[in-house]
Design a protein around this motif. Structure first.
Motif, PDB file in Angstrom:
ATOM      1  N   GLU A   1       4.849   7.639 -20.067  1.00  0.00           N
ATOM      2  CA  GLU A   1       6.108   6.916 -20.388  1.00  0.00           C
ATOM      3  C   GLU A   1       7.268   7.296 -19.130  1.00  0.00           C
ATOM      4  OE1 GLU A   1       7.605   8.566 -24.086  1.00  0.00           O
ATOM      5  OE2 GLU A   1       6.035   8.057 -25.085  1.00  0.00           O
ATOM      6  N   GLY A   2       7.081   8.004 -18.208  1.00  0.00           N
ATOM      7  CA  GLY A   2       7.962   7.899 -17.036  1.00  0.00           C
ATOM      8  C   GLY A   2       8.830   9.188 -16.881  1.00  0.00           C
ATOM      9  N   TYR A   3       8.824  10.008 -17.809  1.00  0.00           N
ATOM     10  CA  TYR A   3       9.653  11.324 -17.638  1.00  0.00           C
ATOM     11  C   TYR A   3       9.471  11.868 -16.271  1.00  0.00           C
ATOM     12  CZ  TYR A   3      10.998  11.251 -22.578  1.00  0.00           C
ATOM     13  OH  TYR A   3      11.742  10.833 -23.658  1.00  0.00           O
ATOM     14  N   LYS A   4      10.512  12.516 -15.683  1.00  0.00           N
ATOM     15  CA  LYS A   4      10.539  12.748 -14.218  1.00  0.00           C
ATOM     16  C   LYS A   4      10.034  14.111 -14.070  1.00  0.00           C
ATOM     17  CE  LYS A   4      13.157   9.265 -12.836  1.00  0.00           C
ATOM     18  NZ  LYS A   4      12.741   8.379 -11.995  1.00  0.00           N
ATOM     19  N   ARG A   5       9.600  15.105 -15.282  1.00  0.00           N
ATOM     20  CA  ARG A   5       9.057  16.162 -14.934  1.00  0.00           C
ATOM     21  C   ARG A   5       8.575  16.735 -16.235  1.00  0.00           C
ATOM     22  NH1 ARG A   5      11.317  19.071 -18.380  1.00  0.00           N
ATOM     23  NH2 ARG A   5      13.194  20.582 -17.965  1.00  0.00           N
ATOM     24  N   ILE A   6       7.665  17.496 -16.162  1.00  0.00           N
ATOM     25  CA  ILE A   6       6.956  17.975 -17.460  1.00  0.00           C
ATOM     26  C   ILE A   6       6.974  19.648 -17.756  1.00  0.00           C
ATOM     27  CG2 ILE A   6       4.814  18.165 -18.757  1.00  0.00           C
ATOM     28  CD1 ILE A   6       5.638  15.427 -18.525  1.00  0.00           C
ATOM     29  N   LYS A   7       7.461  19.943 -18.657  1.00  0.00           N
ATOM     30  CA  LYS A   7       7.631  21.446 -18.902  1.00  0.00           C
ATOM     31  C   LYS A   7       6.524  21.695 -20.000  1.00  0.00           C
ATOM     32  CE  LYS A   7      11.157  24.276 -21.176  1.00  0.00           C
ATOM     33  NZ  LYS A   7      12.665  24.548 -21.203  1.00  0.00           N
ATOM     34  N   VAL A   8       5.603  22.797 -19.693  1.00  0.00           N
ATOM     35  CA  VAL A   8       4.696  23.320 -20.980  1.00  0.00           C
ATOM     36  C   VAL A   8       5.218  24.584 -21.220  1.00  0.00           C
ATOM     37  CG1 VAL A   8       3.036  21.558 -20.289  1.00  0.00           C
ATOM     38  CG2 VAL A   8       3.112  23.978 -19.008  1.00  0.00           C
ATOM     39  N   LYS A   9       4.850  25.094 -22.371  1.00  0.00           N
ATOM     40  CA  LYS A   9       5.101  26.444 -22.777  1.00  0.00           C
ATOM     41  C   LYS A   9       3.780  27.243 -22.440  1.00  0.00           C
ATOM     42  CE  LYS A   9       9.132  25.757 -24.767  1.00  0.00           C
ATOM     43  NZ  LYS A   9      10.065  26.668 -24.262  1.00  0.00           N
ATOM     44  N   ILE A  10       3.968  28.514 -21.904  1.00  0.00           N
ATOM     45  CA  ILE A  10       3.015  29.470 -21.811  1.00  0.00           C
ATOM     46  C   ILE A  10       3.170  30.787 -22.588  1.00  0.00           C
ATOM     47  CG2 ILE A  10       2.058  28.735 -19.565  1.00  0.00           C
ATOM     48  CD1 ILE A  10       3.833  30.853 -18.236  1.00  0.00           C
ATOM     49  N   LYS A  11       2.036  31.619 -22.880  1.00  0.00           N
ATOM     50  CA  LYS A  11       2.276  32.900 -23.501  1.00  0.00           C
ATOM     51  C   LYS A  11       0.961  33.585 -23.095  1.00  0.00           C
ATOM     52  CE  LYS A  11       0.127  31.400 -27.778  1.00  0.00           C
ATOM     53  NZ  LYS A  11       0.299  31.325 -28.965  1.00  0.00           N
ATOM     54  N   PRO A  12       0.993  34.820 -22.966  1.00  0.00           N
ATOM     55  CA  PRO A  12      -0.363  35.629 -22.794  1.00  0.00           C
ATOM     56  C   PRO A  12      -1.636  34.866 -23.280  1.00  0.00           C
ATOM     57  CG  PRO A  12       1.290  37.068 -23.188  1.00  0.00           C
ATOM     58  CD  PRO A  12       2.015  35.977 -23.401  1.00  0.00           C
ATOM     59  N   GLY A  13      -2.725  34.670 -22.642  1.00  0.00           N
ATOM     60  CA  GLY A  13      -3.839  33.958 -23.166  1.00  0.00           C
ATOM     61  C   GLY A  13      -3.631  32.347 -23.182  1.00  0.00           C
ATOM     62  N   TRP A  14      -2.571  31.874 -22.853  1.00  0.00           N
ATOM     63  CA  TRP A  14      -2.294  30.629 -22.940  1.00  0.00           C
ATOM     64  C   TRP A  14      -1.502  30.146 -21.453  1.00  0.00           C
ATOM     65  CZ3 TRP A  14      -4.290  26.258 -25.520  1.00  0.00           C
ATOM     66  CH2 TRP A  14      -3.748  25.039 -25.190  1.00  0.00           C
ATOM     67  N   ASP A  15      -2.098  30.449 -20.385  1.00  0.00           N
ATOM     68  CA  ASP A  15      -1.386  30.460 -19.269  1.00  0.00           C
ATOM     69  C   ASP A  15      -2.304  30.001 -18.032  1.00  0.00           C
ATOM     70  OD1 ASP A  15      -2.659  33.057 -18.492  1.00  0.00           O
ATOM     71  OD2 ASP A  15      -1.020  34.056 -19.473  1.00  0.00           O
ATOM     72  N   VAL A  16      -2.829  30.786 -17.219  1.00  0.00           N
ATOM     73  CA  VAL A  16      -3.486  30.359 -15.769  1.00  0.00           C
ATOM     74  C   VAL A  16      -4.501  29.223 -16.078  1.00  0.00           C
ATOM     75  CG1 VAL A  16      -4.910  31.189 -13.920  1.00  0.00           C
ATOM     76  CG2 VAL A  16      -3.002  32.580 -14.962  1.00  0.00           C
ATOM     77  N   GLU A  17      -5.260  29.526 -17.077  1.00  0.00           N
ATOM     78  CA  GLU A  17      -6.244  28.477 -17.380  1.00  0.00           C
ATOM     79  C   GLU A  17      -5.833  27.147 -17.749  1.00  0.00           C
ATOM     80  OE1 GLU A  17      -9.177  29.225 -16.420  1.00  0.00           O
ATOM     81  OE2 GLU A  17     -10.101  27.503 -17.199  1.00  0.00           O
ATOM     82  N   VAL A  18      -4.805  26.972 -18.538  1.00  0.00           N
ATOM     83  CA  VAL A  18      -4.199  25.879 -19.012  1.00  0.00           C
ATOM     84  C   VAL A  18      -3.424  25.036 -17.797  1.00  0.00           C
ATOM     85  CG1 VAL A  18      -2.505  24.829 -20.674  1.00  0.00           C
ATOM     86  CG2 VAL A  18      -3.614  26.894 -21.392  1.00  0.00           C
ATOM     87  N   ILE A  19      -2.626  26.030 -17.118  1.00  0.00           N
ATOM     88  CA  ILE A  19      -2.037  25.332 -15.911  1.00  0.00           C
ATOM     89  C   ILE A  19      -2.862  24.859 -14.768  1.00  0.00           C
ATOM     90  CG2 ILE A  19      -0.288  25.710 -13.951  1.00  0.00           C
ATOM     91  CD1 ILE A  19       0.883  25.887 -16.616  1.00  0.00           C
TER      92      ILE A  19
END
Ligand SMILES: O=C(O)CCC(=O)C1=CC=C[C@@H](O)[C@@H]1C(=O)O
Ligand SMILES: [Mg+2]
Length: 370
Positions: A156-174
């Motif tokens: 859709e053209g958004y200029k940057r993406i922010k994702v939420k992280i938390k313990p257990g949902w961080d390094v692997e997802v990123i």
């Protein structure tokens, strides 16, 4: 000007997608909308960004209504106000309760812009005609789904993406997101889900060329963030920790962050937001405008503020249709190629959609000067 009437409405708007962070999920946007009238017949609107539960800051819809009814509205009614900065001064004797204060102050800025016959952005000293917009995406049920959702908004053209992280949902997802989208401007927001004990996990995030890591440590901390920033290459962006210009000064002096997210409600109003913006500019610290899943009135204030020159990073001011089937302003906020055009009309630049406001109002109360 003198304010002689304030209508407080409690609105509930269903959200198109649930929004999940490290501390919970929001399905409906429940908030207070203020309609402020002056003796001269000018009407301004302000949106209170406090959520129903106190998981982002301590304020809630109910605490804000209490503060408005019992303290802030009685202080403001029938006082001589020549500039919105006067509102901040009038509220000085009341500690914190920043979101409640900002809801009145925002409406007074709207009134001030109308009385000056200018767009709000101009009155605030804004210079940009177009602003870059990013998007903040909640935690998804699976990594595959997270990748799919991120892909949709990149398209859709958004200029940057922010994702939420938390313990257990961080390094692997990123890691997976980076493998799939190697060049996209991306950042992660932890909403205070970590402590210094997690430093090894946070250091692993340095590998992924993130624009920043937002509020990794405690919501009221700047000391541990300074320790962490010394060991991270990725800039830390502070959100929850910065409630005032003084907080920003101390955090920058300590080296707790390289970037600040400014949210009007969190810092007590547009006047304080401008002070933080100007100070950060003088110190070479870039800022961006954070979001609180606002409906149209709050979004319009954010868009006007973002026209100031040191908002050099894309903000969380996505288009109305990302959040709601129908917004409470006309026209709705539209994002094209990841940008929003600053409104050129007088005031906040968008008209309140009275029918939609009526439809989503669950209760209201009118306060007159007696
Ligand atoms: O308004 C938006 O689209 C941004 C939403 C967003 O990221 C946030 C809203 C409210 C609390 C947090 O979870 C988060 C943030 O911390 O910035
Ligand atoms: Mg944040």
């Amino acid at each position: 000007m003198k304010i002689n009437k304030i209508i407080v409405r409690h609105l509930k708007m269903p959200m198109k997608h649930p929004f999940t962070t490290s501390f919970g999920t929001i399905n409906d946007k429940s908030f207070l909308l203020l309609e402020v009238h002056t003796e001269e017949g000018i009407v301004g609107f302000g949106e209170c960004v406090a959520f129903e539960a106190p998981w982002y800051t301590e304020e809630t819809v109910k605490t804000c209504w209490h503060m408005l009814e019992d303290f802030l509205i009685p202080i403001i009614l029938q006082k001589d106000i020549s500039h919105p900065n006067d509102v901040t001064k009038l509220f000085e004797s009341i500690r914190k309760n920043k979101m409640a204060k900002a809801s009145i102050e925002g409406a007074v800025w709207d009134i001030y812009a109308i009385a000056s016959n200018q767009p709000l952005a101009k009155v605030l000293g804004g210079t940009k005609e177009k602003i870059d917009v990013g998007i903040s995406l909640g935690i998804q049920p699976t990594i595959e789904k997270q990748i799919e959702v991120v892909g949709k908004y990149i398209a859709e053209g958004y200029k940057r993406i922010k994702v939420k992280i938390k313990p257990g949902w961080d390094v692997e997802v990123i890691k997976k997101l980076r493998e799939t989208f190697p060049d996209v401007p991306m950042m992660a927001d932890a909403n205070s889900a970590y402590t210094l004990k997690d430093i090894d996990i946070l250091k692993q995030l340095d590998e992924f060329n993130l624009m920043m890591i937002e509020q990794p440590l405690a919501y009221d901390d700047i000391v541990d963030h300074a320790t962490l920033q010394k060991q991270l290459q990725t800039p830390i962006c502070l959100d929850e920790s910065i409630l005032s210009l003084e907080d920003a000064r101390k955090a920058i002096e300590l080296g707790s962050c390289g970037i600040i997210n400014i949210k009007i409600g969190r810092v007590g109003g547009i006047s304080e937001a401008i002070k933080i913006h100007d100070y950060c500019k003088s110190k070479g610290i870039p800022v961006w405008c954070g979001g609180m899943l606002e409906a149209g009135i709050g979004r319009a204030h954010n868009i006007a503020l973002t026209s100031l020159s040191n908002f050099v990073l894309p903000g969380d001011t996505a288009g109305s249709s990302h959040y709601f089937e129908e917004d409470i302003i006309q026209p709705e906020v539209v994002v094209e190629d990841g940008t929003i055009r600053e409104a050129q009309t007088v005031g906040i630049g968008y008209e309140p959609n009275r029918k939609a406001i009526e439809k989503y109002t669950v209760s209201s109360k009118t306060y007159n000067y007696i």
